[in-house]
Scaffold this motif. Structure first.
Motif, mmCIF file in Angstrom:
data_model
loop_
_atom_site.group_PDB
_atom_site.id
_atom_site.type_symbol
_atom_site.label_atom_id
_atom_site.label_comp_id
_atom_site.label_asym_id
_atom_site.label_seq_id
_atom_site.Cartn_x
_atom_site.Cartn_y
_atom_site.Cartn_z
ATOM 1 N N LEU A 42 0.979 2.904 0.802
ATOM 2 C CA LEU A 42 0.211 2.846 2.050
ATOM 3 C C LEU A 42 0.412 1.500 2.754
ATOM 4 C CD1 LEU A 42 -1.660 4.790 3.534
ATOM 5 C CD2 LEU A 42 -3.598 3.606 2.516
ATOM 6 N N TYR A 97 -10.031 4.555 6.027
ATOM 7 C CA TYR A 97 -9.285 4.724 4.780
ATOM 8 C C TYR A 97 -9.881 5.874 3.966
ATOM 9 C CZ TYR A 97 -6.979 0.342 5.865
ATOM 10 O OH TYR A 97 -6.234 -0.626 6.480
ATOM 11 N N LEU A 152 -6.010 6.922 7.210
ATOM 12 C CA LEU A 152 -4.940 6.498 6.309
ATOM 13 C C LEU A 152 -5.205 7.113 4.936
ATOM 14 C CD1 LEU A 152 -5.721 3.684 8.208
ATOM 15 C CD2 LEU A 152 -3.461 3.205 7.302
ATOM 16 N N LEU A 194 -4.647 7.915 1.126
ATOM 17 C CA LEU A 194 -4.078 7.272 -0.052
ATOM 18 C C LEU A 194 -3.255 8.246 -0.898
ATOM 19 C CD1 LEU A 194 -4.001 4.654 -1.796
ATOM 20 C CD2 LEU A 194 -5.996 5.559 -3.007
ATOM 21 N N GLY A 240 0.038 8.927 1.190
ATOM 22 C CA GLY A 240 0.615 7.857 1.989
ATOM 23 C C GLY A 240 0.971 8.267 3.405
#
Length: 945
Positions: free
Chosen positions: A811, A866, A901, A903, A906
């Motif tokens: 990432l 995130y 985003l 994890l 990615g």
């Protein structure tokens, strides 16, 4: 109609390798075509007392059905019980008839192998080929499932009476080299030919027979033994239930006719269509038709498998009370529970059984359960999975809480406190807790150790049987399970599976010398489980005690002579009927066509793909005709993933050809219609109306004892997507009703470490620059050590740490790419963990905190969040669109773009507005549309709060 013996000339027997399909003389038999087996019961019963009469049926499962037909009505059975026993001896399958001929000829029968033994013999042959032609065989010959695939093709060749010479000729092969070996090892057909040759040779050498070749052996016996032929000439054979004959069966039938046997065939019809049946195999034989009429039919569809089963149970219960759709649509009164039968595969019958039990519909399996569907086999598969995964905490706890191990006293609280992980940790935990757990775990470990280390087939079957509790353990389970009647049936089925395993173990030890040296070789790991699976899929427990009156449940394809006033046909979807039909990898359609030409095989033998579809449709027609008064098609509207499942096209085809008469329009219940509508009847104690209770569900459970989902007047935007997906799920999560996780790995604490890492990384990057990919590696231990220190130190989490590190580094590289694309140049300032301004709707304050806010030099801004999952999961989320709405009042405009985003993979899930920078690569302008959906969800949430 009475049996007619036609004058005929004798047919000269052909050599064993030659089919009798070229014979032109008249066949001494008559054919009776029928629709439903019950229509021919009086005709069959009239022949029961004839001396020398033999009844031939397709399978052993048909024997008791035919015996019931022969003993039905007021007819007196000569000799009472013993007369009935005599009738039973006169009902035969191919193997019985062959053995009777052998006995008459004074020839000792060969030992017959069943499917698991067949697998063992083929495994030895294929293993030898792999060793001898390792560099020449095609890659598929080394695949795990090749033995099973080859076995299916070999048995098909045996059934269709294909000779080795005929198979070789279809390949254009002149034969095997004199020095041994194979001239075509690189060709799939050549490999099959060699396997077929070696298998036939092994059977001959070991004095064994395969059930698929029994009719061919019977035909050979009649052509070679005068005594057997004389015995056959004195028989009057009535065959019932055969739609068509395989080539080996056809040659046997013609050999019996040639010997002088009286032959009479009762053949099910299929209606209009290009169906190849016995009538086509004997075009010159006289035939009659048993009069019958088309059966009414009705379709029941449910939103998913369970709702389809519930719809069936509900409509049957209502019909029994004179109400519901069936009572309105059907021309007959409710036939009683004993007048209904269901056929289906394992999944269908499991779902229907659950629905019947819940609705109080009495039901009874008419046959034993296949061992692969029992808790014994399912637990064995789970045990091997647990061992391969290193005995993880949560999955192992669920496994050991199952009915085979410690279902009544598994120490759940102690487990949640210690979370043992790994073999040794579980052994220690079981020893500390005591009770049934140590012995249960020991049984599971003993089985997985045997599979891993290997054992001969008998040892593997014994290990499987030993996986079940026995002796004092079983007595204790029965005693302590007395308050739980639902355990009774599970234990009965379990005991039946263990008995079958013990019998197979004894048979394998007796047969070990007959199967040759390969039978004693140890099987390990995948091969061990493949052998056990083959046995589990072909072994059945004993038939349970009958319950009357009750709905009959028939597993899989029912016996050919089954019938009932009302026939229920579940799983009638296009994905099953016809389903996916492919060519055999080893026996392609081109090769089958060559065999057809060289051996003059009929259209239904070694069928090509189009013919397989017609065979499926013929079987569908036959099953749908099993109901004398009504056929009910039951199917889900969607599969487990929500993908639509159209009904089978065979239903419409049967209606257009007048094979079935639709009684009414299909009864369809979508998932949105799960609860009965106002005015519809209810099944008391099972169902509740869609309008019962309060309008917002306040009557569910004991709401006075449940905390409200959130403080009055507040709503946190991080939960907006939970609310939009399912308000009740949001309610349960906020009220603390979500079950606590028991896995050693804690995703919430790992998520805290993930957020902490990128908070530290961006602060470091802002101060001194560098690469985010490198910062992720440098700061990983500091961030996760602060939020989730066990991840860095606990042995049970050792595989999670490198996975988390690798995902964060990946990432970081993604974010470095965004910086290079233009974000670094456009950045004015950055805010981390930024508290959003409150947004008030209908006196409810919506709050939130932004992981990362990027303010750009042109006055626009972008929002980053995130997430731990995969990007696809967040593509339609509304959380960041709501953040944009909240920031609009403070910053005077909405966000230029939003980014989740992810994890786990990615990747990014992005949305942008029209003023997004050109380097934002997403093509679609979707953020305004998401903002509209977000404000709608927030308005509904404000009303709920």
């Amino acid at each position: 109609p009475k049996f007619i013996r036609r004058k005929h000339s004798k047919i000269i027997p052909s050599p064993c390798a030659t089919l009798l399909s070229d014979t032109k003389e008249a066949i001494a038999l008559i054919i009776h075509n029928y629709r439903n087996p019950s229509h021919i019961a009086p005709l069959l019963a009239a022949r029961a007392d004839e001396p020398g009469r033999v009844f031939l049926v397709p399978s052993n499962r048909d024997k008791p059905l035919l015996l019931d037909m022969l003993l039905a009505g007021d007819r007196e059975t000569p000799g009472g019980f013993f007369g009935g026993q005599g009738l039973q001896r006169g009902i035969m399958v191919w193997d019985d008839l062959y053995r009777a001929l052998l006995e008459a000829a004074g020839i000792k029968p060969r030992a017959q192998i069943d499917p698991p033994d067949h697998w063992l013999l083929l495994r030895g042959i294929i293993k030898s080929l792999r060793e001898r032609f390792a560099e020449d065989l095609p890659p598929g010959a080394f695949a795990d499932g090749f033995v099973e695939m080859a076995g299916q093709s070999v048995r098909e060749l045996l059934r269709e009476d294909v000779t080795l010479g005929g198979l070789a000729a279809s390949l254009g092969c002149d034969g095997c080299p004199e020095e041994g070996g194979c001239s075509r090892p690189r060709d799939e057909g050549g490999v099959l030919c060699r396997i077929f040759r070696d298998y036939a040779a092994a059977l001959e050498e070991l004095g064994l027979s395969d059930s698929a070749q029994i009719p061919s052996l019977g035909a050979d016996l009649l052509s070679s033994s005068k005594t057997a032929a004389e015995y056959a000439g004195g028989l009057s054979i009535t065959a019932a239930g055969f739609l068509s004959f395989a080539s080996g069966q056809l040659r046997f039938i013609r050999a019996l006719e040639n010997a002088g046997a009286d032959l009479e065939l009762f053949v099910p019809e299929c209606g209009e269509g290009q169906f190849y049946t016995v009538l086509d195999q004997f075009p010159d034989a006289p035939s009659t038709r048993v009069e019958s009429s088309a059966t009414p039919s009705l379709c029941l569809g449910g939103g998913d498998l369970r709702l389809a089963s519930d719809t069936l149970a509900r409509e049957l219960v209502l019909w029994s009370c004179g109400e519901g759709r069936l009572a309105d649509a059907c021309p007959l009164d409710f036939p009683g529970w004993g007048g209904i039968a269901v056929c289906g595969d394992e999944g269908d019958l499991a779902s229907i059984s659950e629905s019947f039990a819940r609705y109080g519909v009495p039901f009874c399996p008419k046959e034993g359960m296949v061992v692969s569907a029992t808790v014994l086999w399912k637990s064995a598969v789970r045990a091997v999975d647990m061992a391969l995964e290193g005995w993880p905490p949560g999955e192992t706890a669920d496994f050991l809480s199952g009915p085979l191990f410690a279902p009544l006293d598994f120490p759940r609280e102690a487990f949640a406190a210690k979370l043992p992980s790994g073999r040794e940790a579980w052994i220690k935990f079981a020893k500390e807790e005591g009770g049934a757990l140590p012995r249960a775990l020991a049984r599971a470990l003993a089985f997985t150790d045997t599979v891993a280390k290997g054992g001969d087939p008998a040892e593997l079957i014994a290990a499987l049987a030993d996986l079940a509790p026995g002796g004092e353990e079983l007595k204790r389970l029965i005693r302590e399970g007395a308050p739980y009647p639902s355990l009774d049936e599970s234990l009965r089925v379990l005991n039946g599976a263990v008995l079958e395993a013990r019998e197979k173990e004894r048979a394998l030890r007796d047969l070990k010398r007959d199967l040759g040296p390969g039978a004693g070789e140890p099987l390990r790991a995948g091969e061990a489980m493949a052998f056990l699976e083959r046995w589990a899929e072909t072994a059945f427990t004993r038939t349970p005690p009958p319950v009357t009156p009750a709905v009959s449940l028939h597993p899989g394809t029912p016996p050919a002579l089954t019938s009932a006033p009302v026939w229920v046909f579940p799983g009638a979807t296009a994905s099953r009927w016809p389903g996916l039909i492919r060519e055999s990898p080893l026996l392609s359609d081109d090769r089958k066509a060559a065999l057809h030409d060289s051996l003059n095989l009929g259209a239904s033998h070694l069928p090509l793909v189009p013919e397989k579809r017609r065979q499926r449709e013929a079987l569908f027609r036959r099953l749908s005709a099993s109901g004398t008064e009504l056929c009910l098609f039951v199917y889900p509207l969607a599969d487990g993933g929500g993908r639509p499942l159209p009904p089978s096209p065979f239903i419409d085809g049967a209606a257009k050809s007048r094979w079935l008469l639709p009684a009414a329009e299909p009864v369809v219940r979508s998932l949105g219609e799960m609860l009965p509508r106002p005015g519809e009847p209810l099944v008391r104690g099972v169902e509740t109306s869609a309008t019962s209770g309060g309008p917002k569900g306040v009557d569910r459970g004991a709401p006075s004892k449940i905390a409200p989902p959130a403080e009055s007047g507040e709503f946190y935007l991080s939960g907006l997507d939970d609310y939009a997906d399912c308000p009740f799920f949001y309610y349960c999560r906020k009220a603390g009703l979500e079950p606590a996780g028991e896995d050693l790995f804690n995703p919430l604490r790992a998520g805290n470490g993930y957020h902490k890492l990128w908070e530290l990384a961006w602060k470091q990057y802002t101060l001194s620059g560098g690469a985010l990919e490198s910062l992720a590696q440098e700061l990983f231990d500091e961030a996760y050590g602060a939020e989730y220190p066990e991840l860095l130190s606990h042995p049970g989490l050792s595989r999670h740490r490198p996975a988390q590190l690798k995902a964060n580094i990946r990432l970081g590289a993604v974010q470095d790419g965004m910086e290079k694309d233009g974000l670094a140049r456009a950045r004015k300032t950055q805010k981390l963990e930024y508290s959003l301004p409150e947004m008030v709707i209908d006196k409810v304050a919506f709050k939130g905190r932004c992981d990362r806010l990027e303010l750009l030099t042109d006055g626009s801004y972008m929002i980053f969040d995130y997430k731990s999952g995969k990007a696809d999961r967040y593509g339609k989320n509304l959380q960041l669109a709501a953040y944009s709405l909240a920031l609009k009042e403070e910053l005077g405009r909405g966000a230029a773009a939003t980014f989740y985003l992810a994890l786990a993979d990615g990747r990014l899930a992005a949305a942008k507005s029209e003023d997004a920078p050109s380097w934002v690569k997403k093509r679609d302008v979707t953020l305004p549309a998401f903002e509209e959906k977000a404000i709608d969800a927030m308005t509904r949430a404000a009303e709920s709060v």
